[in-house]
Design a protein around this motif. Structure first.
Motif, PDB file in Angstrom:
ATOM      1  N   TYR A 179       0.831  -1.205   0.000  1.00  0.00           N
ATOM      2  CA  TYR A 179       0.000   0.000   0.000  1.00  0.00           C
ATOM      3  C   TYR A 179       0.868   1.259   0.000  1.00  0.00           C
ATOM      4  O   TYR A 179       0.558   2.233  -0.690  1.00  0.00           O
ATOM      5  N   TRP A 224       0.673   3.972  -2.815  1.00  0.00           N
ATOM      6  CA  TRP A 224       0.294   5.347  -2.479  1.00  0.00           C
ATOM      7  C   TRP A 224       1.262   6.345  -3.110  1.00  0.00           C
ATOM      8  O   TRP A 224       0.844   7.350  -3.663  1.00  0.00           O
ATOM      9  N   THR A 264      -4.645   9.057  -1.368  1.00  0.00           N
ATOM     10  CA  THR A 264      -5.077   8.108  -0.346  1.00  0.00           C
ATOM     11  C   THR A 264      -6.350   7.389  -0.769  1.00  0.00           C
ATOM     12  O   THR A 264      -6.448   6.159  -0.665  1.00  0.00           O
ATOM     13  N   SER A 305      -5.570   5.206  -4.062  1.00  0.00           N
ATOM     14  CA  SER A 305      -4.746   4.033  -3.791  1.00  0.00           C
ATOM     15  C   SER A 305      -5.471   3.026  -2.906  1.00  0.00           C
ATOM     16  O   SER A 305      -5.272   1.817  -3.048  1.00  0.00           O
ATOM     17  N   ALA A 306      -6.338   3.487  -2.023  1.00  0.00           N
ATOM     18  CA  ALA A 306      -7.133   2.557  -1.220  1.00  0.00           C
ATOM     19  C   ALA A 306      -8.094   1.773  -2.108  1.00  0.00           C
ATOM     20  O   ALA A 306      -8.268   0.555  -1.919  1.00  0.00           O
ATOM     21  N   PHE A 365      -5.976  -0.650  -4.196  1.00  0.00           N
ATOM     22  CA  PHE A 365      -5.480  -1.699  -3.313  1.00  0.00           C
ATOM     23  C   PHE A 365      -6.584  -2.688  -2.964  1.00  0.00           C
ATOM     24  O   PHE A 365      -6.360  -3.904  -2.943  1.00  0.00           O
TER      25      PHE A 365
END
Length: 94
Positions: free
Chosen positions: A12, A16, A62, A65-66, A69
């Motif tokens: 992560y 990020w 954030t 990328s969350a 992911f």
């Protein structure tokens, strides 16, 4: 257990930073585009950005990328990202 959590956090963290560097150029305006060339400090570059909006870009990085992911983790746990399946898809024999 802790090594798996550490690996997930490392993935992560790298994701990020990649997303953050991708979002950096969005919305940047330099002094010549905003017509503040007359207000420049002597010796400053006219191509330097007026505002960088780093906090907003960090927030977007954030969130993005969350989401990436979560999709990648779901695909991995569902078996879509197994080595055998990917090698067949790409045409590489194991």
């Amino acid at each position: 257990m802790f090594s798996q959590i550490g690996s997930l956090l490392a993935v992560y963290f790298v994701l990020w930073w990649v997303v953050f560097f991708v979002t950096l150029p969005f919305g940047v305006r330099n002094r010549t585009e905003v017509d503040t060339v007359d207000d420049d400090v002597p010796g400053s570059d006219p191509g330097a950005p007026v505002t960088t909006l780093l906090a907003r870009k960090a927030l977007w990085a954030t969130v993005a990328s969350a989401a990436i992911f979560a999709v990648a983790l779901y695909a991995y746990r569902s078996g879509w990202l197994e080595i055998g399946r990917l090698s067949k898809l790409l045409g590489f024999p194991l």
